[in-house]
Design a protein around this motif. Structure first.
Motif, PDB file in Angstrom:
ATOM      1  N   MET A 143      12.064 -90.874  -4.190  1.00 52.12           N
ATOM      2  CA  MET A 143      11.041 -90.427  -3.264  1.00 52.12           C
ATOM      3  C   MET A 143       9.681 -90.815  -3.825  1.00 52.12           C
ATOM      4  O   MET A 143       9.410 -90.652  -4.997  1.00 52.12           O
ATOM      5  CB  MET A 143      11.134 -88.902  -3.104  1.00 52.12           C
ATOM      6  CG  MET A 143       9.979 -88.319  -2.361  1.00 52.12           C
ATOM      7  SD  MET A 143       9.833 -86.500  -2.324  1.00 52.12           S
ATOM      8  CE  MET A 143      11.418 -85.871  -2.691  1.00 52.12           C
ATOM      9  N   ARG A 144       8.847 -91.327  -2.959  1.00 52.18           N
ATOM     10  CA  ARG A 144       7.493 -91.706  -3.360  1.00 52.18           C
ATOM     11  C   ARG A 144       6.659 -90.455  -3.621  1.00 52.18           C
ATOM     12  O   ARG A 144       6.842 -89.419  -3.003  1.00 52.18           O
ATOM     13  CB  ARG A 144       6.849 -92.561  -2.279  1.00 52.18           C
ATOM     14  CG  ARG A 144       7.594 -93.884  -2.051  1.00 52.18           C
ATOM     15  CD  ARG A 144       6.815 -94.747  -1.104  1.00 52.18           C
ATOM     16  NE  ARG A 144       5.572 -95.148  -1.710  1.00 52.18           N
ATOM     17  CZ  ARG A 144       5.324 -96.339  -2.240  1.00 52.18           C
ATOM     18  NH1 ARG A 144       6.257 -97.239  -2.259  1.00 52.18           N
ATOM     19  NH2 ARG A 144       4.146 -96.619  -2.746  1.00 52.18           N
ATOM     20  N   ASP A 145       5.709 -90.582  -4.534  1.00 53.41           N
ATOM     21  CA  ASP A 145       4.829 -89.471  -4.880  1.00 53.41           C
ATOM     22  C   ASP A 145       4.057 -88.981  -3.658  1.00 53.41           C
ATOM     23  O   ASP A 145       3.881 -87.777  -3.463  1.00 53.41           O
ATOM     24  CB  ASP A 145       3.861 -89.904  -5.994  1.00 53.41           C
ATOM     25  CG  ASP A 145       3.006 -88.753  -6.482  1.00 53.41           C
ATOM     26  OD1 ASP A 145       3.568 -87.691  -6.814  1.00 53.41           O
ATOM     27  OD2 ASP A 145       1.767 -88.929  -6.517  1.00 53.41           O
ATOM     28  N   GLU A 146       3.621 -89.908  -2.813  1.00 50.44           N
ATOM     29  CA  GLU A 146       2.879 -89.539  -1.610  1.00 50.44           C
ATOM     30  C   GLU A 146       3.724 -88.647  -0.705  1.00 50.44           C
ATOM     31  O   GLU A 146       3.243 -87.666  -0.134  1.00 50.44           O
ATOM     32  CB  GLU A 146       2.424 -90.774  -0.828  1.00 50.44           C
ATOM     33  CG  GLU A 146       1.444 -91.646  -1.561  1.00 50.44           C
ATOM     34  CD  GLU A 146       2.114 -92.730  -2.427  1.00 50.44           C
ATOM     35  OE1 GLU A 146       3.324 -92.608  -2.754  1.00 50.44           O
ATOM     36  OE2 GLU A 146       1.420 -93.688  -2.782  1.00 50.44           O
ATOM     37  N   ALA A 147       5.000 -89.010  -0.552  1.00 51.90           N
ATOM     38  CA  ALA A 147       5.901 -88.227   0.292  1.00 51.90           C
ATOM     39  C   ALA A 147       6.110 -86.836  -0.290  1.00 51.90           C
ATOM     40  O   ALA A 147       6.138 -85.837   0.446  1.00 51.90           O
ATOM     41  CB  ALA A 147       7.238 -88.944   0.454  1.00 51.90           C
ATOM     42  N   ALA A 148       6.250 -86.746  -1.605  1.00 49.58           N
ATOM     43  CA  ALA A 148       6.419 -85.441  -2.248  1.00 49.58           C
ATOM     44  C   ALA A 148       5.210 -84.544  -1.992  1.00 49.58           C
ATOM     45  O   ALA A 148       5.360 -83.348  -1.716  1.00 49.58           O
ATOM     46  CB  ALA A 148       6.658 -85.621  -3.744  1.00 49.58           C
ATOM     47  N   LYS A 149       4.024 -85.111  -2.056  1.00 50.80           N
ATOM     48  CA  LYS A 149       2.810 -84.332  -1.792  1.00 50.80           C
ATOM     49  C   LYS A 149       2.769 -83.862  -0.337  1.00 50.80           C
ATOM     50  O   LYS A 149       2.353 -82.732  -0.051  1.00 50.80           O
ATOM     51  CB  LYS A 149       1.564 -85.150  -2.120  1.00 50.80           C
ATOM     52  CG  LYS A 149       1.358 -85.352  -3.606  1.00 50.80           C
ATOM     53  CD  LYS A 149       0.153 -86.223  -3.874  1.00 50.80           C
ATOM     54  CE  LYS A 149       0.000 -86.465  -5.372  1.00 50.80           C
ATOM     55  NZ  LYS A 149      -1.095 -87.397  -5.647  1.00 50.80           N
ATOM     56  N   ARG A 150       3.202 -84.736   0.578  1.00 53.98           N
ATOM     57  CA  ARG A 150       3.216 -84.345   1.989  1.00 53.98           C
ATOM     58  C   ARG A 150       4.175 -83.180   2.213  1.00 53.98           C
ATOM     59  O   ARG A 150       3.866 -82.232   2.934  1.00 53.98           O
ATOM     60  CB  ARG A 150       3.589 -85.544   2.867  1.00 53.98           C
ATOM     61  CG  ARG A 150       2.542 -86.641   2.865  1.00 53.98           C
ATOM     62  CD  ARG A 150       2.793 -87.714   3.905  1.00 53.98           C
ATOM     63  NE  ARG A 150       4.081 -88.351   3.854  1.00 53.98           N
ATOM     64  CZ  ARG A 150       4.325 -89.549   3.318  1.00 53.98           C
ATOM     65  NH1 ARG A 150       3.342 -90.256   2.755  1.00 53.98           N
ATOM     66  NH2 ARG A 150       5.529 -90.073   3.340  1.00 53.98           N
ATOM     67  N   VAL A 151       5.335 -83.241   1.571  1.00 50.73           N
ATOM     68  CA  VAL A 151       6.329 -82.185   1.734  1.00 50.73           C
ATOM     69  C   VAL A 151       5.821 -80.863   1.161  1.00 50.73           C
ATOM     70  O   VAL A 151       5.994 -79.803   1.773  1.00 50.73           O
ATOM     71  CB  VAL A 151       7.667 -82.581   1.080  1.00 50.73           C
ATOM     72  CG1 VAL A 151       8.612 -81.400   0.995  1.00 50.73           C
ATOM     73  CG2 VAL A 151       8.305 -83.702   1.880  1.00 50.73           C
TER      74      VAL A 151
END
Length: 177
Positions: free
Chosen positions: A1-9
């Protein structure tokens, strides 16, 4: 999982925890639904019913997939991997994206005006500066409108684990001071 996606979640989890209890439960979805419907002052009853159904399905899907012990709550650790799985969650996100973006188009012209977009996103809990940044990233026309389809696609992209550099990343950028 990309870091950006983790932040969005992480941000979505914090917003869905509408009562601030540290977990997500059906009461959180009721609170969020009520806030969004209240903000959709120009929308008709069918559009409001569609977002209510989408929120209900969102909760039902989460509870069915994640609440293995039947305690009626979802923790952030349970939420993280599930919500970014397009195979398991894609149809629920697509329904939610269609329903939310339709609320921003009460006249049915296929366009969402900023003055309708902002209150809906604020009702979800996003920061106003980030909401405007997102709207700008969608490339509004000269009349400050974006296509409904652009917003719906942006919502779906927000939940994609392999996406980065998308308009939705503006929602998790540093908060304006």
């Amino acid at each position: 999982m990309r870091d950006e996606a983790a932040k969005r979640v992480e941000l979505v989890f914090s917003l869905f925890d509408a009562n601030g209890s540290g977990v997500i439960d059906s009461d959180d979805f009721d609170l969020m639904t009520d806030r969004v419907v209240e903000a959709a002052t120009a929308s008709d009853d069918s559009a409001k019913a569609a977002i209510q159904a989408a929120f209900r399905r969102y909760w039902t899907t989460l509870a069915a997939e994640l609440d293995a012990n039947g305690d009626g709550v979802i923790t952030v650790d349970e939420f993280r991997p599930f919500v970014l799985d397009p195979e398991r969650f894609g149809p629920t996100i697509a329904e939610f994206a269609r329903a939310l973006s339709a609320l921003g188009d009460p006249d049915g012209d296929g366009l969402v005006e900023r003055p309708l977009f902002v209150p809906l996103m604020k009702a979800i809990g996003f920061e106003e500066a980030n909401i405007h940044s997102l709207f700008d990233a969608f490339g509004p026309d000269a009349a400050d409108r974006i296509p409904v389809a652009t917003w719906a696609a942006g919502i779906e992209d927000y939940y994609a684990p392999d996406m980065a550099g998308i308009p939705g990343d503006h929602l998790v950028s540093a908060r304006a001071v």
